[in-house]
Design an enzyme around this catalytic site. Structure first.
Site, PDB file in Angstrom:
ATOM      1  N   GLY A 136      35.963  47.122  37.135  1.00  0.00           N
ATOM      2  CA  GLY A 136      35.314  48.354  36.665  1.00  0.00           C
ATOM      3  C   GLY A 136      35.645  48.723  35.232  1.00  0.00           C
ATOM      4  O   GLY A 136      35.412  49.852  34.810  1.00  0.00           O
TER       5      GLY A 136
ATOM      6  N   GLU B  20      29.002  38.673  33.997  1.00  0.00           N
ATOM      7  CA  GLU B  20      28.480  37.301  33.912  1.00  0.00           C
ATOM      8  C   GLU B  20      29.611  36.357  33.519  1.00  0.00           C
ATOM      9  O   GLU B  20      30.653  36.805  33.021  1.00  0.00           O
ATOM     10  CB  GLU B  20      27.380  37.234  32.846  1.00  0.00           C
ATOM     11  CG  GLU B  20      26.228  38.172  33.160  1.00  0.00           C
ATOM     12  CD  GLU B  20      25.056  38.010  32.196  1.00  0.00           C
ATOM     13  OE1 GLU B  20      25.196  37.282  31.173  1.00  0.00           O
ATOM     14  OE2 GLU B  20      24.003  38.608  32.482  1.00  0.00           O
TER      15      GLU B  20
ATOM     16  N   GLU C 164      32.434  54.798  39.222  1.00  0.00           N
ATOM     17  CA  GLU C 164      33.211  53.645  39.693  1.00  0.00           C
ATOM     18  C   GLU C 164      34.673  53.772  39.267  1.00  0.00           C
ATOM     19  O   GLU C 164      35.589  53.478  40.039  1.00  0.00           O
ATOM     20  CB  GLU C 164      32.606  52.348  39.135  1.00  0.00           C
ATOM     21  CG  GLU C 164      33.323  51.104  39.635  1.00  0.00           C
ATOM     22  CD  GLU C 164      32.708  49.807  39.120  1.00  0.00           C
ATOM     23  OE1 GLU C 164      31.784  49.861  38.270  1.00  0.00           O
ATOM     24  OE2 GLU C 164      33.167  48.736  39.565  1.00  0.00           O
TER      25      GLU C 164
ATOM     26  N   GLY D 112      61.836  44.295  51.789  1.00  0.00           N
ATOM     27  CA  GLY D 112      62.520  42.993  51.737  1.00  0.00           C
ATOM     28  C   GLY D 112      61.577  41.879  52.179  1.00  0.00           C
ATOM     29  O   GLY D 112      60.388  41.889  51.821  1.00  0.00           O
TER      30      GLY D 112
HETATM   31  C1  LIG Z   1      37.420  41.268  42.985  1.00  0.00           C
HETATM   32  C2  LIG Z   1      36.474  41.625  41.895  1.00  0.00           C
HETATM   33  C3  LIG Z   1      35.317  42.321  42.210  1.00  0.00           C
HETATM   34  C4  LIG Z   1      34.385  42.631  41.212  1.00  0.00           C
HETATM   35  N1  LIG Z   1      33.199  43.233  41.555  1.00  0.00           N
HETATM   36  C5  LIG Z   1      32.213  43.329  40.617  1.00  0.00           C
HETATM   37  C6  LIG Z   1      30.904  43.787  40.986  1.00  0.00           C
HETATM   38  O1  LIG Z   1      30.635  44.151  42.155  1.00  0.00           O
HETATM   39  N2  LIG Z   1      29.944  43.804  40.030  1.00  0.00           N
HETATM   40  C7  LIG Z   1      30.176  43.431  38.744  1.00  0.00           C
HETATM   41  O2  LIG Z   1      29.258  43.456  37.932  1.00  0.00           O
HETATM   42  N3  LIG Z   1      31.419  43.003  38.355  1.00  0.00           N
HETATM   43  C8  LIG Z   1      32.435  42.943  39.266  1.00  0.00           C
HETATM   44  N4  LIG Z   1      33.684  42.504  38.889  1.00  0.00           N
HETATM   45  C9  LIG Z   1      33.920  42.118  37.502  1.00  0.00           C
HETATM   46  C10 LIG Z   1      34.872  43.034  36.733  1.00  0.00           C
HETATM   47  O3  LIG Z   1      34.252  44.244  36.438  1.00  0.00           O
HETATM   48  C11 LIG Z   1      35.314  42.240  35.491  1.00  0.00           C
HETATM   49  O4  LIG Z   1      36.173  41.217  35.935  1.00  0.00           O
HETATM   50  C12 LIG Z   1      36.006  43.107  34.447  1.00  0.00           C
HETATM   51  O5  LIG Z   1      35.095  44.004  33.876  1.00  0.00           O
HETATM   52  C13 LIG Z   1      36.637  42.258  33.329  1.00  0.00           C
HETATM   53  O6  LIG Z   1      35.753  41.334  32.829  1.00  0.00           O
HETATM   54  P1  LIG Z   1      36.198  39.785  32.691  1.00  0.00           P
HETATM   55  O7  LIG Z   1      36.756  39.380  34.005  1.00  0.00           O
HETATM   56  O8  LIG Z   1      35.039  39.024  32.176  1.00  0.00           O
HETATM   57  O9  LIG Z   1      37.363  39.783  31.658  1.00  0.00           O
HETATM   58  P2  LIG Z   1      37.249  39.592  30.057  1.00  0.00           P
HETATM   59  O10 LIG Z   1      36.242  40.547  29.520  1.00  0.00           O
HETATM   60  O11 LIG Z   1      37.078  38.157  29.755  1.00  0.00           O
HETATM   61  O12 LIG Z   1      38.697  40.049  29.599  1.00  0.00           O
HETATM   62  C14 LIG Z   1      39.840  39.211  29.696  1.00  0.00           C
HETATM   63  C15 LIG Z   1      41.028  39.948  29.087  1.00  0.00           C
HETATM   64  O13 LIG Z   1      40.749  40.249  27.706  1.00  0.00           O
HETATM   65  C16 LIG Z   1      40.901  41.643  27.485  1.00  0.00           C
HETATM   66  N5  LIG Z   1      39.933  42.125  26.489  1.00  0.00           N
HETATM   67  C17 LIG Z   1      38.593  41.913  26.458  1.00  0.00           C
HETATM   68  N6  LIG Z   1      38.045  42.580  25.437  1.00  0.00           N
HETATM   69  C18 LIG Z   1      39.047  43.247  24.828  1.00  0.00           C
HETATM   70  C19 LIG Z   1      39.119  44.134  23.714  1.00  0.00           C
HETATM   71  N7  LIG Z   1      38.021  44.504  23.035  1.00  0.00           N
HETATM   72  N8  LIG Z   1      40.325  44.610  23.350  1.00  0.00           N
HETATM   73  C20 LIG Z   1      41.443  44.274  24.041  1.00  0.00           C
HETATM   74  N9  LIG Z   1      41.438  43.452  25.108  1.00  0.00           N
HETATM   75  C21 LIG Z   1      40.250  42.945  25.504  1.00  0.00           C
HETATM   76  C22 LIG Z   1      40.631  42.286  28.840  1.00  0.00           C
HETATM   77  O14 LIG Z   1      41.175  43.587  28.893  1.00  0.00           O
HETATM   78  C23 LIG Z   1      41.311  41.293  29.765  1.00  0.00           C
HETATM   79  O15 LIG Z   1      42.676  41.542  29.801  1.00  0.00           O
HETATM   80  C24 LIG Z   1      34.643  42.243  39.871  1.00  0.00           C
HETATM   81  C25 LIG Z   1      35.844  41.576  39.558  1.00  0.00           C
HETATM   82  C26 LIG Z   1      36.736  41.252  40.536  1.00  0.00           C
HETATM   83  C27 LIG Z   1      37.968  40.489  40.166  1.00  0.00           C
END
Ligand SMILES: Cc1cc2nc3c(=O)[nH]c(=O)nc-3n(C[C@H](O)[C@H](O)[C@H](O)COP(=O)(O)OP(=O)(O)OC[C@H]3O[C@@H](n4cnc5c(N)ncnc54)[C@H](O)[C@@H]3O)c2cc1C
Length: 378
Positions: free
Chosen positions: A362, A127, A241, A338
């Site tokens: 994932g 979300e 996954e 390159g």
């Molecule tokens: C192309 C693409 C396809 C996707 N497909 C799907 C899908 O089909 N269904 C679905 O539900 N989701 C999907 N996703 C979502 C994906 O699973 C999430 O982007 C991912 O889980 C990370 O969540 P976020 O983007 O909210 O990052 P955030 O949770 O906001 O994290 C941002 C940064 O903070 C770091 N961070 C967060 N918490 C901690 C912690 N406790 N300790 C240390 N570091 C932390 C993270 O590692 C990251 O570097 C997709 C994403 C992309 C980009």
């Protein structure tokens, strides 16, 4: 590992490689630039016996095991688009919760049309306000008579734009982990919309959507499992996954290694092939070492999973290691090509952009490390 492979795996690999060569590769640049691929490809992949592999035959699947799923990823990626493979394969994350938690009627209603390539399924967990913190989801499902009313939104959903139904995790009580439940939300339900297709670094041929649920009335027949059963099923789903994404990692690295190797033998500079420079040979040697290590580890974890072990830490290690080596192998492959490595017409360019998703999707590298650290007693 060789013991776990039989003739069916080799035959299946040949089928997938042929499909990639004949049905994906000739169109891949056009589809990538268009940001999509024909819907018909799902049905073609099903008819070729590719799509439903490792799903039970009782629900229209092709049977087979985890190795078949890994082979599918390895072979289809040779077509040159991770986004296409991810979109074609979104059923791999969307259907398992339904088959695991759903009743017989739900399995028969939702499984066969997807496995036949007639319908497209997506999984919606992430979300705008909750990604890594999965249990922090705010999309809410409130019981009202014989249905639930869903409100909220989901972000970054693979296949979300054209999915016929979405397996959605929603909150049904305030209990952080025990208060989430899966629902199948179908296209056309009033209040449900895929509000926008998101533009991305890679995975261009995959549609990635933002979904909105505005007072969507979902009949109780579409609730998957008991209220509160979502989180445990989700954790199981993540295992599959993450192993799949680990496979994208070693497979991507192996393909770009092959392309870089061929280029280094062919391309000449200063009167000799690039492979004639020791620095290039050593780069390729290091790339090959990483590919082999990641692949061997992924298959060893898969073999143990197939034997019934529940390996949360090892699966996380596999995802992290393969995702990270894919970055360095892709970087080196681009360098060896390159200027050509920076051109969209090359597979190395495309797969390198696509690979950046692997340490994010994932469950991020940092979240995997948290899981691994816990297993070390930290
Ligand atoms: C192309 C693409 C396809 C996707 N497909 C799907 C899908 O089909 N269904 C679905 O539900 N989701 C999907 N996703 C979502 C994906 O699973 C999430 O982007 C991912 O889980 C990370 O969540 P976020 O983007 O909210 O990052 P955030 O949770 O906001 O994290 C941002 C940064 O903070 C770091 N961070 C967060 N918490 C901690 C912690 N406790 N300790 C240390 N570091 C932390 C993270 O590692 C990251 O570097 C997709 C994403 C992309 C980009």
């Amino acid at each position: 590992m060789a013991a776990a492979f039989d003739e069916s795996h080799e035959l299946y690999r040949q089928t997938c490689l042929r499909f990639a060569r004949e049905r994906i590769e000739p169109h891949v640049i056009e589809w990538e630039e268009a940001g999509t691929f024909p819907r018909e490809l799902y049905r073609e992949a099903a008819e070729a016996g590719i799509l439903g592999v490792s799903f039970p035959e009782a629900y229209g699947g092709g049977g087979g095991d985890l190795l078949h799923s890994m082979i599918m990823i390895e072979a289809l990626l040779t077509g040159g688009s991770s986004g296409l493979v991810a979109s074609l394969g979104s059923l791999g994350i969307a259907l398992p919760p339904v088959l695991l938690l759903g009743n017989e009627e739900q399995r028969r209603r939702f499984g066969p049309p997807v496995l036949a390539g007639e319908k497209i399924a997506a999984l919606a967990i992430t979300e705008p306000g909750a990604g890594s913190d999965v249990a922090g989801i705010a999309t809410r499902a409130v019981r009202d008579g014989d249905s639930y009313v869903l409100n909220g939104s989901k972000l970054f959903i693979t296949s979300g734009i054209r999915a016929d139904f979405v397996t959605v995790l929603a909150r049904t009580s305030e209990d952080k982990h025990g208060g989430t439940t899966f629902f199948v939300v179908e296209r056309g339900m009033p209040g449900f919309s895929a509000s926008r297709a998101l533009k991305k670094t890679g995975w261009w041929a995959s549609d990635t959507a933002e979904l909105v649920f505005d007072n969507v009335r979902v009949p109780i027949e579409n609730r998957v499992g008991d209220e509160g059963s979502g989180f445990v099923a989700l954790m199981q789903n993540f295992q599959n996954e993450r192993l799949a994404l680990a496979t994208y990692g070693h497979a991507t690295a192996e393909i770009v290694l092959g392309d870089a190797l061929a280029y280094a033998k062919e391309r000449r500079a200063f009167g000799r092939p690039l492979a004639g420079f020791q620095v290039t040979r050593h780069k390729l040697a290091e790339m090959a070492t990483l590919v082999n290590a990641a692949k061997a580890f992924n298959y060893s974890v898969a073999e143990r999973v197939m034997a019934g072990e529940y390996l949360v830490a090892e699966v996380s290690m596999a995802k992290n290691f393969a995702s990270e080596i894919a970055q360095s192998v892709c970087y080196k492959a681009v360098q060896i090509l390159g200027g050509m490595g920076y051109m969209r017409e090359t597979r190395v360019e495309r797969l390198s952009r696509d690979a950046r998703l692997l340490p994010i999707g994932g469950g991020t590298t940092e979240i995997m490390n948290e899981i691994i650290a816990k297993s070390l007693g930290l």
